[in-house]
Design a protein around this motif. Sequence first.
Motif, mmCIF file in Angstrom:
data_model
loop_
_atom_site.group_PDB
_atom_site.id
_atom_site.type_symbol
_atom_site.label_atom_id
_atom_site.label_comp_id
_atom_site.label_asym_id
_atom_site.label_seq_id
_atom_site.Cartn_x
_atom_site.Cartn_y
_atom_site.Cartn_z
ATOM 1 N N LEU A 72 -23.010 -5.105 -17.312
ATOM 2 C CA LEU A 72 -23.517 -3.900 -16.669
ATOM 3 C C LEU A 72 -25.095 -3.532 -16.468
ATOM 4 O O LEU A 72 -25.779 -4.268 -17.485
ATOM 5 C CB LEU A 72 -23.058 -2.811 -17.051
ATOM 6 N N PRO A 73 -25.443 -3.312 -15.298
ATOM 7 C CA PRO A 73 -26.979 -3.195 -15.169
ATOM 8 C C PRO A 73 -27.520 -1.820 -15.923
ATOM 9 O O PRO A 73 -26.912 -0.974 -15.955
ATOM 10 C CB PRO A 73 -27.329 -2.994 -13.622
ATOM 11 N N VAL A 74 -28.514 -1.924 -16.426
ATOM 12 C CA VAL A 74 -29.598 -0.717 -16.944
ATOM 13 C C VAL A 74 -30.924 -1.001 -16.559
ATOM 14 O O VAL A 74 -31.942 -0.898 -17.152
ATOM 15 C CB VAL A 74 -29.525 -0.515 -18.632
ATOM 16 N N ASP A 75 -31.000 -0.985 -15.016
ATOM 17 C CA ASP A 75 -32.485 -0.816 -14.607
ATOM 18 C C ASP A 75 -32.985 0.314 -14.484
ATOM 19 O O ASP A 75 -32.304 1.524 -14.602
ATOM 20 C CB ASP A 75 -32.283 -1.655 -13.176
ATOM 21 N N ARG A 121 -31.050 -5.960 -18.092
ATOM 22 C CA ARG A 121 -32.169 -5.218 -17.190
ATOM 23 C C ARG A 121 -32.740 -6.561 -16.393
ATOM 24 O O ARG A 121 -33.151 -7.487 -16.825
ATOM 25 C CB ARG A 121 -33.634 -4.967 -18.010
ATOM 26 N N PHE A 122 -32.209 -6.271 -14.997
ATOM 27 C CA PHE A 122 -32.694 -7.737 -14.021
ATOM 28 C C PHE A 122 -34.011 -7.729 -13.774
ATOM 29 O O PHE A 122 -34.605 -6.761 -13.669
ATOM 30 C CB PHE A 122 -31.433 -7.351 -12.847
ATOM 31 N N GLY A 146 -22.338 -4.497 -10.586
ATOM 32 C CA GLY A 146 -23.767 -3.961 -10.346
ATOM 33 C C GLY A 146 -23.938 -3.866 -8.884
ATOM 34 O O GLY A 146 -23.118 -3.659 -8.080
ATOM 35 N N ASP A 147 -25.288 -3.515 -8.595
ATOM 36 C CA ASP A 147 -25.752 -3.428 -7.380
ATOM 37 C C ASP A 147 -26.280 -4.587 -6.837
ATOM 38 O O ASP A 147 -26.057 -5.723 -7.093
ATOM 39 C CB ASP A 147 -26.772 -2.211 -7.198
ATOM 40 N N SER A 148 -27.316 -4.404 -5.752
ATOM 41 C CA SER A 148 -27.760 -5.651 -5.093
ATOM 42 C C SER A 148 -28.628 -6.631 -5.797
ATOM 43 O O SER A 148 -28.895 -7.689 -5.619
ATOM 44 C CB SER A 148 -28.448 -5.085 -3.756
ATOM 45 N N HIS A 149 -29.182 -6.097 -6.974
ATOM 46 C CA HIS A 149 -30.073 -6.863 -8.076
ATOM 47 C C HIS A 149 -28.933 -8.020 -8.488
ATOM 48 O O HIS A 149 -29.398 -9.142 -8.582
ATOM 49 C CB HIS A 149 -30.265 -5.970 -9.137
#
Length: 326
Positions: free
Chosen positions: A107-110, A239-240, A58-61
């Motif tokens: 995996l993120p789905v933001d 979803r973070f 993921g990213d920084s979240h």
Amino acid sequence: MKKTRTILKTAVFLAILVAIHAGLREAYYVYITPHDAFLLRQKEFSEHPGPYDVVLFGDSHAMMGVRAQLLGNAANMSQLGEGYVIRYYKLRYNLRRNPGKITTLILPVDLHSFSPAWGERFNLVSSSRYVNYADYMRHNGVSARALKNFIHYRLFPYADFTSEIYKRLPGQQDETRRERMQRLVRSLAETGVSEHQVQWLMRTHYGEQRQWLSERHLRYFNRIKDLCQENDICVIFVRFPVSGHYFEAASEVVPVEGFDRFTQQLLDDWPGAMLLDYRDLYFDRDDYFSDLNHLNADGSAAFTQRLRDDLLQFGVLSAEHEAVAP
């Protein structure tokens, strides 16, 4: 005779340039890359015995929001600014070099996950090592930026690394550590929110045009799907958590209901995929955020415990692997 001397001088000059280049390149790999947190994380990942229960990309979240050591047998491989393009190449890289390590992938789905302004800037030290540029250009056309990054990373990695040298100076290492600690303990409830912060973050996540969907990210999302299905990897989408302030601002850019229907359809088309939605978990807890969209130390500890409980409930984490205190 004069021509021979000119050739010799040119050859000596070029030899000196090549020697300087080789020396700088070697110094970069010996003194700079061993301190790169992402490369160290990749090294630890590769050396880990056996498979992980859970791996996060993921990213920084995700990077700041989840403490892998509190989950147990887990690895958080998230990086700053990572989008689905880099995520695909990192997954492919690790499936080839570390087969069997990844069994369940988070995996993120933001709201910003598919934005064309997000996650296509290759960090030269960490992200670029994963990217296969021939494949990238085959699927995206010739890209001057991608080619520049490839040449930069492969041939001249030491270029523009003055800031890295500066950070390694004795006095600056202490300052860098202090800055990191301040970010971990900082509270949005105390610092407050400024309009400048909001607008800057909206530009960073959605660009000047305020767009939220990139066809390129969607293509790479589907390529990740193919890799996971080929390698029998279970996928959990998350979803973070974000602050209520971030959500309010992002809602003016992203049609939230439409986005959620769009991502739900992606998941429905992915057999076995799961979704854990924590987006609004801490809307009323500004004290859990260091800024508009990143959890601080208290927030990440609380969220990791919540995530751990849910993963244990779904049978994703193995209870026999004890979590390690941070």
